[in-house]
Design a protein around this motif. Sequence first.
Motif, short mmCIF file in Angstrom:
data_model
loop_
_atom_site.label_atom_id
_atom_site.label_comp_id
_atom_site.label_asym_id
_atom_site.label_seq_id
_atom_site.Cartn_x
_atom_site.Cartn_y
_atom_site.Cartn_z
N GLY A 32 0.69 -1.03 0.31
CA GLY A 32 -0.21 -0.46 -0.15
C GLY A 32 0.84 1.37 -0.06
N THR A 33 2.07 1.37 -0.72
CA THR A 33 3.44 2.67 -0.49
C THR A 33 3.86 1.85 -1.80
N THR A 34 4.21 2.99 -1.95
CA THR A 34 5.01 3.53 -3.42
C THR A 34 6.70 3.23 -3.02
N GLY A 35 7.12 3.96 -1.78
CA GLY A 35 8.49 3.84 -1.50
C GLY A 35 9.13 5.19 -2.28
N ALA A 36 8.31 6.84 -3.13
CA ALA A 36 8.44 6.71 -3.30
C ALA A 36 8.44 8.32 -2.97
N VAL A 37 8.80 9.23 -2.81
CA VAL A 37 8.32 10.72 -2.87
C VAL A 37 8.38 12.12 -4.03
N GLY A 38 7.43 12.64 -4.53
CA GLY A 38 8.21 13.59 -5.82
C GLY A 38 8.80 14.71 -5.07
N VAL A 39 9.33 15.80 -5.83
CA VAL A 39 9.26 17.53 -5.87
C VAL A 39 9.30 17.99 -7.04
N LEU A 40 8.19 19.14 -6.17
CA LEU A 40 7.86 20.04 -7.33
C LEU A 40 8.89 20.71 -7.40
N LEU A 41 8.94 20.95 -9.07
CA LEU A 41 10.04 22.53 -8.93
C LEU A 41 9.02 23.48 -9.87
N THR A 42 9.32 24.45 -9.24
CA THR A 42 9.04 25.77 -10.23
C THR A 42 8.92 26.13 -11.22
N GLU A 43 10.48 25.52 -11.74
CA GLU A 43 10.88 25.68 -13.21
C GLU A 43 10.78 24.01 -13.72
#
Length: 359
Positions: A60-71
């Motif tokens: 029930g988990t992906t083991g990943a996190v995202g980082v969203l950057l402005t550019e």
Amino acid sequence: MSRVTLQTIADRVGVSRMTVSNAFSRPDQLSAEMRRTILAAADDLGYVGPDPSARALARGTTGAVGVLLTESIGTAFLDPIAAAFFGSAAEGLAPTGMAVVLLPSTSSEDTIPARDIPMDGALIYGCAGDYPAVGWLVKRKLPLVFIDSAPVADASSVLLDERHGARLGARHLLDLGHRRIGILTMNVGVRAELAADPAAAGSGYVARERQIGWVDELTDAGVTPVVMEVRDNSEPYVSEGARLLLAGDDRPTAVLCFSDLMAAAIVKAAEELGLRMPEDLSIVGFDDSPLAQRVRPALTTVQQDFVAKGKAAAAALTSSISRSRAGLPPAPEQHRILVDLVVRDSTAPPADGRRANPS
């Protein structure tokens, strides 16, 4: 050759299938020697590990996190501020074992990374809430942490004390005796006196907060700054804005800048006009990026702690993900990173004959 499975490895080593599974997913359950034996057997048989998709479904988990950057991702890593933050955040997330996935803020009709990529949560760095990518992450009800942007309900945030930092820079110039003070900052606009409502000047959270700080401090001292707003923090906009701000006989004796990059543009424009710094013009930057000490004269600037900001963001996201996994409701936290003024060579009292009497 038949397909290699966990049972194949278990038969080779002479242990249970669960013991082999633990070697890959719960290594703390095995002795170091047993895990090495199992992994060596797996390598010998050409087995690379459980299927990530199946493992994510089971956990029930992906083991990943995202980082969203402005550019765009490429542009962001040319910015030493964004790069320093990302490095610190990634280091803070490393002990969790979660992978870090970089998410561009742009997308195509067929591929929307913020919508499509599996992740357990995300750091949103400097993005306005009306970015489509931010909207997708919010709709997914993922644990989110906003950095350098307006806080969102049910999400944690990590913010600099922007107003305080801006006030420190403005107070420094006032204490030196400057009364004709310019501001070079973000957002589309033309050279003009600041609007009566400083909160209306600028759409970006950071730009708005800094502008409020500058204007409040200057207004309290009876000084009305001349504000030059530019489209964004890159060429050719900052150079053109710097030239326009310094044009004319009634140019400022000091300039407060949204960033060290903008301060460097002011330095260049002043040199082209034959001005001496800091004798003819004092300059205050913001961020204390590596550029601040490469510019000559070295910049007086507001210093932010990139390491503290990245680690606070990582800790807040880890906490939010843990609560989500436990089925607990969000408990948003706001972390405010302190700032300080670093005085270097780019500021001094105004030259004789140019100092105006305080109003």
